[in-house]
Scaffold this active site. Structure first.
Site, short mmCIF file in Angstrom:
data_model
loop_
_atom_site.label_atom_id
_atom_site.label_comp_id
_atom_site.label_asym_id
_atom_site.label_seq_id
_atom_site.Cartn_x
_atom_site.Cartn_y
_atom_site.Cartn_z
N SER A 144 0.86 -1.19 0.00
CA SER A 144 0.00 0.00 0.00
C SER A 144 0.89 1.23 0.00
CB SER A 144 -0.88 -0.01 1.26
OG SER A 144 -1.51 1.23 1.47
N TYR A 157 -2.35 -0.39 10.59
CA TYR A 157 -2.38 -0.85 9.20
C TYR A 157 -1.09 -0.52 8.45
CZ TYR A 157 -3.80 -1.07 4.27
OH TYR A 157 -3.88 -1.34 2.93
#
Length: 250
Positions: A144, A157
């Site tokens: 990501s 995250y």
């Protein structure tokens, strides 16, 4: 173009979002598929639709953070198709929290799925790829922009996605000589089901943060994953490919 014709591919987290778009694209490109998720109903819907379109599909309900389930997911490809050519390690959870609000349980959960789950599925896929008659394969991990740059509200995250980036680079070096390529994609904010359900006043700043001025589509990430999975990327390993509308270029 049948870029994956006859190849055996495993896609985790395939019931929704990027995983689903990837499984659909792989099926159109001729792959024989093992699709996995904890969402049994979503997985059944995907398998039924792709099978109805003529694809070879096996679904495996399971949690990638479980050793037994991770073995079962990879084993299904070997049992059904004789080998594993491609793994898309996509399964993950996306909590949004700062470190004050996050709990130790939040940390453990995201690290179990996004970190341990990626480690396990990669581990068993590499073992299978080494032991098959024609060794080698391609692994694509889902990182990501949060695994390449700092962001607010990403205290659990973001670090998990840095794990994805690290696994990619280390495994790429470790197994290149044995014909196993390991790469990652680093999506920006993608218009998955979960993101589309957010209030517009929350989504608008996300759009503005990407120089292209919009969110990405799951199919756009799937296209990048397809390239890395295919023989077109035969000299590409250890790469982290941003699919982020220019976010990381700022």
């Amino acid at each position: 173009m049948n870029r994956l014709e006859g190849k055996s591919a495993v896609v985790t987290g395939a019931a929704k979002g990027i995983g689903r778009a990837t499984a659909e694209l792989f099926a159109r490109e001729g792959a024989r598929l093992v699709v996995n998720d904890v969402d049994e109903a979503g997985l059944e819907d995907l398998e039924g639709r792709l099978s109805g379109e003529g694809a070879e599909v096996v679904s495996v309900v399971g949690d990638v953070s479980s050793v037994e389930d991770a073995k079962k997911i990879i084993g299904a490809a070997v049992e059904s198709f004789g080998r594993v050519d491609v793994l898309v390690a996509n399964a993950g959870v996306i909590p949004l929290n700062n470190i004050v609000d996050a709990t130790p349980e939040d940390w453990d959960h995201v690290m179990a799925v996004d970190g341990r789950g990626m480690f396990l599925t990669c581990k068993f896929a590499v073992e299978a790829m080494l032991n098959q008659e024609d060794p080698g394969g391609s692994i694509i991990c889902l990182s990501s922009i949060s695994g390449m740059a700092g962001q607010a509200e990403q205290s659990t995250y973001g670090p998990a996605k840095f794990v994805a980036t690290g696994i990619t680079k280390h495994l790429a070096v470790e197994w290149a000589a044995r014909g196993i390529r390991v790469n990652a994609v680093a999506p920006g904010t993608i218009a998955t089901e979960a993101v589309r359900d957010l209030p517009e006043d929350y989504v608008a700043p996300m759009k503005e943060a990407h120089p292209i001025g919009r969110l990405g589509e799951p199919s756009e990430v799937a296209n990048a994953i397809l390239f890395l999975a295919s023989d077109e990327a035969s000299f590409v390993t250890g790469a982290i490919l941003p699919v982020d509308g220019g976010y990381l270029a700022r």
